[in-house]
Design a protein around this motif. Structure first.
Motif, PDB file in Angstrom:
ATOM      1  N   UNK A 229       0.855  -1.184   0.000  1.00 57.76           N
ATOM      2  CA  UNK A 229       0.000   0.000   0.000  1.00 57.76           C
ATOM      3  C   UNK A 229       0.896   1.242   0.000  1.00 57.76           C
ATOM      4  N   UNK A 230       0.274   2.422   0.002  1.00 58.20           N
ATOM      5  CA  UNK A 230       1.046   3.668  -0.097  1.00 58.20           C
ATOM      6  C   UNK A 230       2.010   3.830   1.074  1.00 58.20           C
ATOM      7  N   UNK A 231       1.539   3.505   2.283  1.00 59.47           N
ATOM      8  CA  UNK A 231       2.402   3.611   3.453  1.00 59.47           C
ATOM      9  C   UNK A 231       3.545   2.598   3.376  1.00 59.47           C
ATOM     10  N   UNK A 232       3.247   1.415   2.843  1.00 61.66           N
ATOM     11  CA  UNK A 232       4.285   0.416   2.681  1.00 61.66           C
ATOM     12  C   UNK A 232       5.355   0.856   1.706  1.00 61.66           C
ATOM     13  N   UNK A 233       4.938   1.507   0.614  1.00 60.87           N
ATOM     14  CA  UNK A 233       5.909   2.034  -0.347  1.00 60.87           C
ATOM     15  C   UNK A 233       6.791   3.103   0.292  1.00 60.87           C
TER      16      UNK A 233
END
Length: 278
Positions: free
Chosen positions: A201-205
């Motif tokens: 997800x965006x936070x993971x990226x």
């Protein structure tokens, strides 16, 4: 870890677990009262950094992953008499737990000598039930050394392999899974792994981008990423039945994330639980 050189990732993980007790609110995900003392003279600085800058995605994210994965693994100990911790680093289970489970900490020889020094400086004794088993995952088969340390290969065990797989090559990951898969039927494995780009997800990226730079600068780069399907297939190929493969969000009860602090689940690291088939 190079000879004589402290593992920055092990220090960072211990600091995150220790800082969770004071830098975050409730509910507490995991309680580690030994991690702080192990940090010794670095404790005030490292824990203080979490308190002052705790909303930063790397700091909050590291507190989330380290506390969730520790809780997830230790909740699986019921019914097991043997606990093998691969790549133990500064794991503290053996120094917090009540007697009853034999603990085998497997790690690089240099890391273990460093940890022994930290334990001694903190006044923490190594209990008789804790065996330190030196092994280099990239160069040798660590499970060959377990029997000499008192491990009974005929009995099922819980094996945790946390915060390690992404620092190893795919071949080294497969080789270690092959060894675990030859343990007694009923042996349970809990491991985490990192998702490749495109599945986060965006936070993971965002976490992955900064973390890759940090660990690379510390000469401990990420070397492997897996999709959930790849991990499931790899485990099945080595004699496991996959019980669950979950996100951080689903690895703990839903109420864990009903909180007012900076801790949030993000999708970069996942946890998988598998059992050696009979």
């Amino acid at each position: 870890m190079d000879e004589g050189r402290a593992s920055m990732t092990a220090l960072a993980s211990a600091a995150a677990r220790a800082a969770h007790l004071t830098a975050d609110g409730t509910p507490k995900i995991f309680t580690d009262t030994v991690a702080g003392p192990l940090l010794g003279g670095l404790a005030d600085e490292m824990i203080g950094y979490h308190r002052a800058q705790g909303e930063h995605i790397i700091l909050a994210g590291t507190r989330a992953i380290t506390t969730v994965r520790a809780r997830y693994a230790e909740e699986r100990l019921a019914g097991h008499a043997q606990y093998v911790i691969l790549g133990a680093g500064l794991d503290t289970y053996g120094y917090r737990a009540e007697p009853g489970i034999d603990v085998f900490e497997v790690d690089h020889p240099a890391t273990q000598e460093w940890k022994k020094g930290l334990l001694a400086a903190a006044g923490v004794e190594v209990p008789e039930r804790v065996a330190l088993v030196p092994a280099d995952f990239e160069a040798e088969e660590p499970f060959r050394k377990l029997a000499a340390a008192g491990f009974d290969p005929a009995k099922p065990a819980l094996v945790s392999w946390l915060g390690v797989s992404f620092y190893l090559s795919r071949d080294a990951v497969a080789a270690t899974l092959g060894e675990i898969g030859r343990l007694a039927p009923g042996t349970e494995l809990v491991m985490d792994y990192a998702l490749p780009e495109g599945l986060r997800d965006a936070e993971g990226d965002a976490y992955a981008e900064i973390a890759a730079q940090v660990v690379g600068e510390n000469a401990e780069p990420y070397r492997s990423h897996f999709s959930p399907e790849e991990i499931d297939a790899l485990l099945k190929d080595h004699g496991f039945e996959v019980a669950e493969n979950v996100t951080l969000e689903r690895a703990v009860p839903p109420e864990t994330w009903r909180r007012a602090d900076a801790l949030r689940p993000f999708d970069y690291f996942r946890l998988v639980r598998a059992v050696v088939a009979g």
